[in-house]
Scaffold this motif. Structure first.
Motif, PDB file in Angstrom:
ATOM      1  N   LEU A   6       9.479   1.705  -4.171  1.00  0.00           N
ATOM      2  CA  LEU A   6       8.824   2.938  -4.618  1.00  0.00           C
ATOM      3  C   LEU A   6       7.495   3.137  -3.895  1.00  0.00           C
ATOM      4  CD1 LEU A   6       9.305   2.628  -8.515  1.00  0.00           C
ATOM      5  CD2 LEU A   6      10.891   3.583  -6.817  1.00  0.00           C
ATOM      6  N   MET A   7       7.081   4.381  -3.835  1.00  0.00           N
ATOM      7  CA  MET A   7       5.823   4.738  -3.174  1.00  0.00           C
ATOM      8  C   MET A   7       5.075   5.732  -4.050  1.00  0.00           C
ATOM      9  SD  MET A   7       4.562   7.601  -1.318  1.00  0.00           S
ATOM     10  CE  MET A   7       3.811   8.028   0.270  1.00  0.00           C
ATOM     11  N   CYS A   8       3.739   5.693  -4.018  1.00  0.00           N
ATOM     12  CA  CYS A   8       2.975   6.734  -4.721  1.00  0.00           C
ATOM     13  C   CYS A   8       1.704   7.085  -3.964  1.00  0.00           C
ATOM     14  CB  CYS A   8       2.631   6.323  -6.157  1.00  0.00           C
ATOM     15  SG  CYS A   8       1.334   5.075  -6.299  1.00  0.00           S
ATOM     16  N   ILE A   9       1.237   8.289  -4.216  1.00  0.00           N
ATOM     17  CA  ILE A   9      -0.068   8.765  -3.726  1.00  0.00           C
ATOM     18  C   ILE A   9      -0.844   9.211  -4.961  1.00  0.00           C
ATOM     19  CG2 ILE A   9      -1.267  10.352  -2.174  1.00  0.00           C
ATOM     20  CD1 ILE A   9       1.449  10.916  -0.812  1.00  0.00           C
ATOM     21  N   PRO A  10      -1.732   8.373  -5.482  1.00  0.00           N
ATOM     22  CA  PRO A  10      -2.473   8.790  -6.667  1.00  0.00           C
ATOM     23  C   PRO A  10      -3.350  10.001  -6.356  1.00  0.00           C
ATOM     24  CG  PRO A  10      -2.794   6.448  -6.246  1.00  0.00           C
ATOM     25  CD  PRO A  10      -2.121   7.038  -5.034  1.00  0.00           C
ATOM     26  N   PRO A  11      -3.541  10.893  -7.319  1.00  0.00           N
ATOM     27  CA  PRO A  11      -4.454  12.016  -7.077  1.00  0.00           C
ATOM     28  C   PRO A  11      -5.844  11.436  -6.861  1.00  0.00           C
ATOM     29  CG  PRO A  11      -3.966  11.797  -9.414  1.00  0.00           C
ATOM     30  CD  PRO A  11      -3.111  10.793  -8.702  1.00  0.00           C
ATOM     31  N   ALA A  12      -6.538  11.889  -5.829  1.00  0.00           N
ATOM     32  CA  ALA A  12      -7.851  11.313  -5.554  1.00  0.00           C
ATOM     33  C   ALA A  12      -8.880  12.414  -5.367  1.00  0.00           C
ATOM     34  CB  ALA A  12      -7.784  10.427  -4.316  1.00  0.00           C
ATOM     35  N   PRO A  13      -9.459  12.881  -6.452  1.00  0.00           N
ATOM     36  CA  PRO A  13     -10.563  13.828  -6.308  1.00  0.00           C
ATOM     37  C   PRO A  13     -11.646  13.191  -5.437  1.00  0.00           C
ATOM     38  CG  PRO A  13     -10.009  13.471  -8.628  1.00  0.00           C
ATOM     39  CD  PRO A  13      -9.231  12.471  -7.830  1.00  0.00           C
ATOM     40  N   PRO A  53     -13.885   7.191  -7.962  1.00  0.00           N
ATOM     41  CA  PRO A  53     -14.048   5.830  -7.456  1.00  0.00           C
ATOM     42  C   PRO A  53     -12.665   5.198  -7.229  1.00  0.00           C
ATOM     43  CG  PRO A  53     -14.400   5.872  -9.828  1.00  0.00           C
ATOM     44  CD  PRO A  53     -14.171   7.295  -9.401  1.00  0.00           C
ATOM     45  N   PRO A  54     -12.580   4.212  -6.335  1.00  0.00           N
ATOM     46  CA  PRO A  54     -11.291   3.553  -6.074  1.00  0.00           C
ATOM     47  C   PRO A  54     -10.625   3.042  -7.352  1.00  0.00           C
ATOM     48  CG  PRO A  54     -12.958   2.767  -4.528  1.00  0.00           C
ATOM     49  CD  PRO A  54     -13.658   3.684  -5.481  1.00  0.00           C
ATOM     50  N   GLU A  55     -11.429   2.612  -8.305  1.00  0.00           N
ATOM     51  CA  GLU A  55     -10.884   2.083  -9.567  1.00  0.00           C
ATOM     52  C   GLU A  55      -9.989   3.101 -10.282  1.00  0.00           C
ATOM     53  OE1 GLU A  55     -10.458  -0.492 -11.564  1.00  0.00           O
ATOM     54  OE2 GLU A  55     -11.336  -1.844 -10.093  1.00  0.00           O
ATOM     55  N   SER A  97      -7.044   3.975   2.528  1.00  0.00           N
ATOM     56  CA  SER A  97      -8.330   3.402   2.989  1.00  0.00           C
ATOM     57  C   SER A  97      -9.279   3.047   1.846  1.00  0.00           C
ATOM     58  CB  SER A  97      -9.039   4.380   3.944  1.00  0.00           C
ATOM     59  OG  SER A  97      -8.373   4.416   5.187  1.00  0.00           O
ATOM     60  N   HIS A  98      -9.361   3.919   0.840  1.00  0.00           N
ATOM     61  CA  HIS A  98     -10.398   3.704  -0.174  1.00  0.00           C
ATOM     62  C   HIS A  98      -9.967   2.776  -1.303  1.00  0.00           C
ATOM     63  CE1 HIS A  98      -7.949   6.774  -2.028  1.00  0.00           C
ATOM     64  NE2 HIS A  98      -8.606   6.631  -3.164  1.00  0.00           N
ATOM     65  N   ASP A  99      -8.664   2.548  -1.447  1.00  0.00           N
ATOM     66  CA  ASP A  99      -8.249   1.789  -2.638  1.00  0.00           C
ATOM     67  C   ASP A  99      -7.198   0.707  -2.356  1.00  0.00           C
ATOM     68  OD1 ASP A  99      -6.055   3.408  -2.189  1.00  0.00           O
ATOM     69  OD2 ASP A  99      -6.263   4.585  -4.028  1.00  0.00           O
ATOM     70  N   PHE A 100      -7.052   0.289  -1.078  1.00  0.00           N
ATOM     71  CA  PHE A 100      -5.974  -0.663  -0.787  1.00  0.00           C
ATOM     72  C   PHE A 100      -6.211  -2.037  -1.415  1.00  0.00           C
ATOM     73  CE2 PHE A 100      -8.643  -1.123   3.060  1.00  0.00           C
ATOM     74  CZ  PHE A 100      -8.764  -2.500   3.157  1.00  0.00           C
ATOM     75  N   ALA A 101      -7.481  -2.416  -1.604  1.00  0.00           N
ATOM     76  CA  ALA A 101      -7.732  -3.730  -2.215  1.00  0.00           C
ATOM     77  C   ALA A 101      -7.235  -3.748  -3.662  1.00  0.00           C
ATOM     78  CB  ALA A 101      -9.225  -4.069  -2.147  1.00  0.00           C
ATOM     79  N   ILE A 102      -7.432  -2.627  -4.353  1.00  0.00           N
ATOM     80  CA  ILE A 102      -6.960  -2.534  -5.742  1.00  0.00           C
ATOM     81  C   ILE A 102      -5.438  -2.513  -5.764  1.00  0.00           C
ATOM     82  CG2 ILE A 102      -6.900  -1.005  -7.766  1.00  0.00           C
ATOM     83  CD1 ILE A 102      -9.838  -0.260  -6.927  1.00  0.00           C
ATOM     84  N   ALA A 103      -4.838  -1.807  -4.811  1.00  0.00           N
ATOM     85  CA  ALA A 103      -3.372  -1.758  -4.735  1.00  0.00           C
ATOM     86  C   ALA A 103      -2.788  -3.160  -4.523  1.00  0.00           C
ATOM     87  CB  ALA A 103      -2.932  -0.820  -3.607  1.00  0.00           C
TER      88      ALA A 103
END
Ligand SMILES: *Cc1c(COP(=O)(O)O)cnc(C)c1O
Length: 245
Positions: A171-178, A182-184, A218-224
């Motif tokens: 599965l793949m997702c693109i979270p909405p990112a206003p 913040p990455p969290e 780029s902004h949230d890969f560590a959390i992923a």
């Protein structure tokens, strides 16, 4: 950053930095780094930039536009291409067989179109199968691409019925990112995608193995990575800002 700005880090330096951050995120999560693949998202970047990053040993690249994928794949030495953009049915022929993995399958017609094209390719290359991921829409109205979570079983059934010409690997997702989020803010979405995967994997189907979770940019890969990503899609952190389309 202008090209003559000598203080700009080189692509090699940016790539090395992202690789180190991926390794650190794996270590922090107690995960084997071999279980996380970094995809360098090269959409709208010139082929020369892709070649430069490939020369540093990067093999996996992500593209969003079918024509651009086809052109770059012809121009550059063999690389492992990931198709991560919206896919229209009339562009399927450009992508099947060129992309090692299509991340953005989100409706039944698309599964059928990819399967039909893959069967034609299998006539020339026996055993050929197109690997795909299902893009899930976790944000409801706010997001246009991706299938609703409730539609996931029907899509998985379509892969199972495809006779092996198409395979679903996850599965793949693109979270909405206003812009100011913040990455969290992505963490809950990543957890939801993983839970959906675990739930779907409880009903085994032929030609479906839900090993992969494609999530994190780029902004949230560590959390992923902390939440179980096996494929992270990183563009600007490696290539810098994208040229305008
Ligand atoms: C462009 C894109 C990326 C890379 O985004 P960055 O923020 O530049 O890392 C990742 N995934 C998808 C689906 C994209 O379209």
């Amino acid at each position: 950053m202008s090209p003559d700005d000598t203080s700009a880090p080189s692509l090699a330096a940016r790539l090395a930095r992202v690789r180190a951050q991926v390794a650190a995120a794996c270590a922090a999560a107690g995960r084997d780094p071999a279980g996380v693949t970094l995809i360098a998202v090269s959409k709208l970047q010139p082929p020369a930039a892709v070649a430069e990053v490939a020369q540093c040993g990067q093999v996996d690249f992500g593209e969003n536009y079918a024509q651009e994928l086809r052109d770059k794949s012809r121009l550059l030495p063999p690389l492992r291409w990931h198709f991560i953009g919206g896919l229209q049915r009339n562009k399927v022929r450009l992508v099947v067989g060129t992309a090692a993995l299509i991340h953005t399958v989100d409706d039944l017609d698309l599964v059928d179109a990819i399967a039909a094209r893959a069967r034609r390719q299998a006539e020339d290359a026996p055993g050929f199968a197109q690997d795909c991921l299902i893009e899930v829409n976790l944000a409801g109205e706010a997001q246009k691409s991706g299938c609703e979570p409730a539609r996931l079983p029907a899509l998985l059934d379509a892969f199972a019925a495809g006779g092996g010409a198409v395979r679903c690997l996850g599965l793949m997702c693109i979270p909405p990112a206003p812009a100011d989020a913040p990455p969290e803010a992505s963490r809950g979405h990543f957890q939801t995608l993983r839970a959906l995967r675990d739930q779907a994997a409880a009903s085994p189907r032929p030609h479906v193995s839900l090993h992969h979770l494609s999530m994190g940019m780029s902004h949230d890969f560590a959390i992923a990575i902390a939440e179980g990503a096996t494929l992270v899609r990183v563009g600007t952190a490696i290539f810098g800002a994208r040229p305008q389309q």
